[in-house]
Write a protein that holds these residues in place. Structure first.
Motif, PDB file in Angstrom:
ATOM      1  N   PHE A   1      47.710  42.411  35.214  1.00 33.37           N
ATOM      2  CA  PHE A   1      47.198  44.279  34.798  1.00 33.37           C
ATOM      3  C   PHE A   1      46.137  45.113  34.729  1.00 33.37           C
ATOM      4  CE2 PHE A   1      46.606  48.071  32.608  1.00 33.37           C
ATOM      5  CZ  PHE A   1      47.922  49.574  33.133  1.00 33.37           C
ATOM      6  N   PHE A   2      44.914  43.891  34.484  1.00 31.06           N
ATOM      7  CA  PHE A   2      43.414  44.497  34.362  1.00 31.06           C
ATOM      8  C   PHE A   2      43.742  44.326  35.890  1.00 31.06           C
ATOM      9  CE2 PHE A   2      39.226  43.556  34.640  1.00 31.06           C
ATOM     10  CZ  PHE A   2      38.663  45.058  34.016  1.00 31.06           C
ATOM     11  N   VAL A   3      43.250  43.523  36.809  1.00 32.66           N
ATOM     12  CA  VAL A   3      42.593  43.927  38.128  1.00 32.66           C
ATOM     13  C   VAL A   3      43.481  44.518  38.955  1.00 32.66           C
ATOM     14  CG1 VAL A   3      42.141  40.809  38.190  1.00 32.66           C
ATOM     15  CG2 VAL A   3      44.102  41.388  38.823  1.00 32.66           C
ATOM     16  N   GLU A   4      44.570  44.696  38.440  1.00 42.93           N
ATOM     17  CA  GLU A   4      44.979  45.876  39.412  1.00 42.93           C
ATOM     18  C   GLU A   4      45.334  47.008  38.836  1.00 42.93           C
ATOM     19  OE1 GLU A   4      47.565  45.512  41.953  1.00 42.93           O
ATOM     20  OE2 GLU A   4      47.466  43.482  41.911  1.00 42.93           O
ATOM     21  N   ASN A   5      44.509  47.616  37.696  1.00 47.64           N
ATOM     22  CA  ASN A   5      43.772  48.476  37.694  1.00 47.64           C
ATOM     23  C   ASN A   5      43.041  48.683  36.558  1.00 47.64           C
ATOM     24  OD1 ASN A   5      46.060  50.375  36.548  1.00 47.64           O
ATOM     25  ND2 ASN A   5      46.965  48.483  36.422  1.00 47.64           N
ATOM     26  N   PRO A   6      41.487  47.931  37.394  1.00 48.78           N
ATOM     27  CA  PRO A   6      40.038  47.097  36.553  1.00 48.78           C
ATOM     28  C   PRO A   6      39.430  48.375  36.688  1.00 48.78           C
ATOM     29  CG  PRO A   6      40.471  47.611  39.253  1.00 48.78           C
ATOM     30  CD  PRO A   6      41.732  47.785  39.463  1.00 48.78           C
ATOM     31  N   LEU A   7      38.471  48.641  35.091  1.00 51.88           N
ATOM     32  CA  LEU A   7      37.755  50.118  34.808  1.00 51.88           C
ATOM     33  C   LEU A   7      36.493  50.037  35.398  1.00 51.88           C
ATOM     34  CD1 LEU A   7      38.242  48.571  31.141  1.00 51.88           C
ATOM     35  CD2 LEU A   7      39.495  50.516  32.275  1.00 51.88           C
ATOM     36  N   VAL A   8      36.376  48.603  36.323  1.00 50.00           N
ATOM     37  CA  VAL A   8      35.209  48.938  37.447  1.00 50.00           C
ATOM     38  C   VAL A   8      35.806  48.259  38.470  1.00 50.00           C
ATOM     39  CG1 VAL A   8      33.186  48.324  35.604  1.00 50.00           C
ATOM     40  CG2 VAL A   8      33.986  46.395  36.296  1.00 50.00           C
ATOM     41  N   PRO A   9      35.291  48.417  39.824  1.00 47.14           N
ATOM     42  CA  PRO A   9      35.297  47.755  40.947  1.00 47.14           C
ATOM     43  C   PRO A   9      35.357  46.388  41.133  1.00 47.14           C
ATOM     44  CG  PRO A   9      33.523  49.963  41.062  1.00 47.14           C
ATOM     45  CD  PRO A   9      33.383  49.299  40.061  1.00 47.14           C
ATOM     46  N   LEU A  10      36.396  45.826  41.696  1.00 42.39           N
ATOM     47  CA  LEU A  10      36.776  44.720  41.895  1.00 42.39           C
ATOM     48  C   LEU A  10      35.093  44.029  42.033  1.00 42.39           C
ATOM     49  CD1 LEU A  10      41.051  43.822  42.078  1.00 42.39           C
ATOM     50  CD2 LEU A  10      39.223  43.891  39.848  1.00 42.39           C
ATOM     51  N   ALA A  11      35.256  44.875  43.845  1.00 37.51           N
ATOM     52  CA  ALA A  11      33.721  44.104  44.141  1.00 37.51           C
ATOM     53  C   ALA A  11      32.637  43.653  43.504  1.00 37.51           C
ATOM     54  CB  ALA A  11      33.540  44.601  45.400  1.00 37.51           C
ATOM     55  N   GLN A  12      32.653  44.088  42.379  1.00 39.17           N
ATOM     56  CA  GLN A  12      31.303  44.246  41.219  1.00 39.17           C
ATOM     57  C   GLN A  12      31.498  43.232  40.326  1.00 39.17           C
ATOM     58  OE1 GLN A  12      30.427  48.998  42.170  1.00 39.17           O
ATOM     59  NE2 GLN A  12      29.835  48.291  40.313  1.00 39.17           N
ATOM     60  N   ILE A  13      32.675  42.620  40.421  1.00 39.90           N
ATOM     61  CA  ILE A  13      33.175  41.753  39.562  1.00 39.90           C
ATOM     62  C   ILE A  13      32.322  39.781  40.280  1.00 39.90           C
ATOM     63  CG2 ILE A  13      34.184  39.895  37.975  1.00 39.90           C
ATOM     64  CD1 ILE A  13      35.930  42.606  38.098  1.00 39.90           C
ATOM     65  N   LYS A  14      31.718  39.650  39.658  1.00 40.13           N
ATOM     66  CA  LYS A  14      30.609  38.453  40.586  1.00 40.13           C
ATOM     67  C   LYS A  14      30.938  37.312  40.121  1.00 40.13           C
ATOM     68  CE  LYS A  14      28.643  40.995  43.246  1.00 40.13           C
ATOM     69  NZ  LYS A  14      29.656  40.830  44.277  1.00 40.13           N
ATOM     70  N   LEU A  15      31.692  37.185  38.521  1.00 37.48           N
ATOM     71  CA  LEU A  15      32.540  35.994  38.274  1.00 37.48           C
ATOM     72  C   LEU A  15      32.970  36.128  36.575  1.00 37.48           C
ATOM     73  CD1 LEU A  15      32.152  32.547  37.801  1.00 37.48           C
ATOM     74  CD2 LEU A  15      29.851  33.050  36.303  1.00 37.48           C
ATOM     75  N   MET A  16      34.645  35.634  36.024  1.00 37.03           N
ATOM     76  CA  MET A  16      35.051  35.343  35.876  1.00 37.03           C
ATOM     77  C   MET A  16      35.508  34.122  34.677  1.00 37.03           C
ATOM     78  SD  MET A  16      38.390  35.102  33.656  1.00 37.03           S
ATOM     79  CE  MET A  16      39.482  36.038  32.537  1.00 37.03           C
ATOM     80  N   ILE A  17      34.802  33.819  33.671  1.00 38.22           N
ATOM     81  CA  ILE A  17      34.463  32.621  32.748  1.00 38.22           C
ATOM     82  C   ILE A  17      36.224  33.002  32.342  1.00 38.22           C
ATOM     83  CG2 ILE A  17      33.655  31.461  31.267  1.00 38.22           C
ATOM     84  CD1 ILE A  17      30.968  31.594  32.426  1.00 38.22           C
ATOM     85  N   ASN A  18      37.651  32.028  31.981  1.00 40.62           N
ATOM     86  CA  ASN A  18      38.140  32.634  30.952  1.00 40.62           C
ATOM     87  C   ASN A  18      38.183  30.787  30.416  1.00 40.62           C
ATOM     88  OD1 ASN A  18      40.521  33.439  30.380  1.00 40.62           O
ATOM     89  ND2 ASN A  18      41.804  31.568  31.135  1.00 40.62           N
ATOM     90  N   MET A  19      39.082  31.534  28.675  1.00 39.95           N
ATOM     91  CA  MET A  19      38.797  30.420  28.010  1.00 39.95           C
ATOM     92  C   MET A  19      39.593  30.263  27.103  1.00 39.95           C
ATOM     93  SD  MET A  19      35.018  31.149  25.516  1.00 39.95           S
ATOM     94  CE  MET A  19      35.339  32.809  25.813  1.00 39.95           C
TER      95      MET A  19
END
Length: 318
Positions: A187-205
């Motif tokens: 849902f987040f990546v389909e409705n991003p709160l910032v442009p996806l092109a501006q997300i440079k890294l996602m770290i998941n725990m």
């Protein structure tokens, strides 16, 4: 290791000497005790338990002075719940992601984002994803993923104490309904709160609470950004961590949703175990001391990229 990375690492070591908020066993344990409590009944999406956990996370974000987006800390969505074969579908339930950010200080780089995420939900009383034959037993989900949620809060606290060093901005997301099919991250990546092109890294725990005697930390996706494999090994060495680093192997949790959108990722965990998706995944089996080490490792990774002009670009590993 090129000179820029070496200089950045030295700068990061200096920053850590002046940290105002340490990652502590006590705080990690307190978060996990709340998340795995009987009253939260396995953190199933929808219902009063879900709302209680969300209130807790929102309160912690506010206490740490993590900023909310214009829509607030809660990103609401509806989730379709998994059911056993030949069982009638359940009605959709309302749940949410809990999201906030700390803005960077560089006039240009503050418009680039590092995302740190962990899912807060679990299986409730079991259901089709349970590995146990026990029916109607609380699945506490201490490692999966109270450990990651607690780590999210502790790392956020330490980053907040050093926010003056940030060039890039950092987004913190506690995902809902991961166990129902990565629904919160999708849902987040389909409705991003910032442009996806501006997300440079996602770290998941996801399951970071069982560091073993060999200090193995496993990760997939280190090859999705420049020098990622080398960087993760260098950062691990002074901590005594033995990283099991994969360039690809991107699968199994919320970082997949970001990778499918062309975003660099790191999926972090401390390994599987027999208690996975059973009622026996309880806090007494966690290595809380080890988790503090894992948190420090992830904190240093974020600061290396967010407090420098580390060159980021997506590298496909398919």
């Amino acid at each position: 290791m090129n000179r820029i990375v070496v200089f950045s690492l030295l700068s990061l070591m200096c920053l850590s000497l002046f940290s105002q908020a340490e990652i502590t066993e006590k705080e990690l344990k307190n978060h996990i005790l709340f998340l795995t409590s009987e009253k939260n009944a396995g953190r199933y999406p929808g219902g009063k338990e879900n709302k209680r956990v969300v209130r807790y996370l929102k309160k912690e974000f506010k206490k740490l002075k993590i900023q909310s987006f214009e829509t607030g800390y809660k990103q609401h969505f509806e989730a379709t719940l998994r059911v056993e074969k030949n069982i009638e579908e359940k009605p959709m339930v309302k749940t949410c992601n809990v999201v906030g950010f700390i803005e960077g200080n560089d006039a240009f780089l503050k418009n680039e984002y590092i995302v740190l995420g962990a899912h807060y939900d679990h299986l409730g009383f079991g259901g089709p994803s349970s590995k146990s034959d026990k029916k109607n037993a609380i699945h506490y989900g201490a490692d999966d993923n109270a450990s990651g949620t607690a780590a999210l809060l502790e790392i956020a606290e330490k980053i907040a104490s050093e926010k003056q060093a940030l060039k890039r901005s950092v987004i913190f997301i506690a995902f809902g309904a991961e166990e129902q099919g990565l629904l919160g991250s999708q849902f987040f990546v389909e409705n991003p709160l910032v442009p996806l092109a501006q997300i440079k890294l996602m770290i998941n725990m996801d399951m970071v609470g069982r560091l073993n005697a060999k200090n193995h930390v496993y990760m997939g996706g280190a090859g999705t950004f420049p020098n990622g494999m080398e960087l993760m090994k260098v950062l691990a060495e002074p901590l005594g961590i033995n990283p099991i680093v994969h360039a690809g192997s991107v699968g199994g949790s919320d970082h997949v949703s970001f990778y499918k959108k062309g975003i660099s990722v790191l999926g972090m965990h401390t390994g599987g175990h027999p208690q996975y998706h059973t009622p026996e995944d309880t806090i007494d089996l966690l290595n809380i001391e080890g988790e503090t080490l894992v948190c420090e490792y992830i904190f240093r990774t974020i600061m290396e990229i967010a407090s420098t002009d580390y060159k980021m670009k997506f590298i496909n590993q398919d």
